[in-house]
Enzyme design. Structure first.
Site, PDB file in Angstrom:
ATOM      1  N   LYS A  13       0.828  -1.217   0.000  1.00 55.48           N
ATOM      2  CA  LYS A  13       0.000   0.000   0.000  1.00 55.48           C
ATOM      3  C   LYS A  13       0.857   1.259   0.000  1.00 55.48           C
ATOM      4  CE  LYS A  13      -2.415  -0.701   3.721  1.00 55.48           C
ATOM      5  NZ  LYS A  13      -1.803  -1.987   4.107  1.00 55.48           N
ATOM      6  N   ARG A  88      -9.434   1.063   9.449  1.00 53.93           N
ATOM      7  CA  ARG A  88      -9.146  -0.355   9.653  1.00 53.93           C
ATOM      8  C   ARG A  88     -10.346  -1.102  10.231  1.00 53.93           C
ATOM      9  NH1 ARG A  88      -3.493  -1.322   9.588  1.00 53.93           N
ATOM     10  NH2 ARG A  88      -2.262   0.595   9.609  1.00 53.93           N
ATOM     11  N   ARG A 127      12.345  -8.430   4.017  1.00 58.74           N
ATOM     12  CA  ARG A 127      12.463  -7.023   4.401  1.00 58.74           C
ATOM     13  C   ARG A 127      13.352  -6.855   5.629  1.00 58.74           C
ATOM     14  NH1 ARG A 127       7.046  -3.397   5.073  1.00 58.74           N
ATOM     15  NH2 ARG A 127       6.853  -4.453   7.087  1.00 58.74           N
ATOM     16  N   ARG A 160      12.525  -7.100  11.585  1.00 57.84           N
ATOM     17  CA  ARG A 160      11.586  -6.755  12.648  1.00 57.84           C
ATOM     18  C   ARG A 160      10.842  -7.994  13.111  1.00 57.84           C
ATOM     19  NH1 ARG A 160       7.764  -1.951  10.811  1.00 57.84           N
ATOM     20  NH2 ARG A 160       6.843  -3.728   9.754  1.00 57.84           N
ATOM     21  N   ARG A 171      -0.760 -11.385  12.216  1.00 59.32           N
ATOM     22  CA  ARG A 171      -1.188 -10.052  11.778  1.00 59.32           C
ATOM     23  C   ARG A 171      -2.232 -10.154  10.680  1.00 59.32           C
ATOM     24  NH1 ARG A 171       4.053  -7.104   9.932  1.00 59.32           N
ATOM     25  NH2 ARG A 171       2.647  -5.322   9.617  1.00 59.32           N
TER      26      ARG A 171
END
Length: 215
Positions: A13, A88, A127, A160, A171
């Protein structure tokens, strides 16, 4: 044009919002960014948000909506915007509609970026983040595969906790539970359009622009 981008973590996004912002000459409004800006500027709402963040609590909807209201009321948002990261939940969507009604504007399109779970796990697994400045790197973009330091500040690059496979799957479950009703909310008023986010960055951008009838 006023656009909302929806999609799970790792769908791209933020990347697409930045590209569309340049292509359409519209401000990219990331809720994470504007929250940090309000805190840094020590606005009334920013100070309240910082107090909550420092105590380990979540920023409630009323404060977040207030910060969004301030940004959408600025001159830079007058001709339109791309909203990334909000709403959200359905209560947030309803609150956003009330805010926009007050400003006498409306959302033109809600673009829902879709991708399967395993693709998200694969993307986020590649990432890395700078431990010092927070800059994000994609391992696949580093052809040598040996980058260990941030090009921006020289800080250590780490993965992370949020990007580890087991955490990513959790998530995604939370996202599906909270945001599926948001998609239904916008579908019910004829604003929702789905786009596959599985292609290359340029392919996804072209698909979104096609939905927006820009090309």
């Amino acid at each position: 044009m006023r656009i909302i981008l929806l999609g799970p973590p790792g769908v791209g996004k933020g990347t697409q919002a930045k590209l569309l912002s340049q292509e359409l000459n519209l401000p990219h409004i990331s809720t994470g960014d504007i929250l940090r800006e309000a805190v840094a500027a020590e606005t009334e709402l920013g100070v309240k948000a910082k107090t909550l963040i420092d105590s380990g609590r979540l920023v409630p909807d009323d404060i977040m909506i207030g910060i969004i209201r301030d940004v959408l009321g600025m001159e830079r948002s007058a001709a339109g915007f791309i909203l990334d990261g909000f709403p959200r939940t359905v209560p947030q969507a309803i609150a956003l509609k009330g805010l926009l009604d007050d400003l006498n504007v409306s959302i033109d399109r809600v673009i829902n970026m879709e991708v399967d779970e395993q693709e998200v796990v694969r993307r986020l697994g590649r990432r890395l983040m700078c431990k010092t400045c927070g800059r994000i790197y994609n391992i696949a973009a580093n052809r040598s595969g040996t980058r260990k330091k941030c090009q921006n500040c020289g800080g250590e690059l780490i993965q992370r906790e949020d990007d580890k496979p087991e955490t990513v799957l959790k998530r995604l479950r939370v996202y599906a539970e909270s945001t599926a009703p948001v998609k239904d909310f916008y579908a019910s008023v004829g604003l929702l359009q789905n786009v596959s986010a599985k292609g290359s960055i340029e392919e996804v951008k072209a698909a979104i622009l096609a939905l927006l009838n820009h090309r």
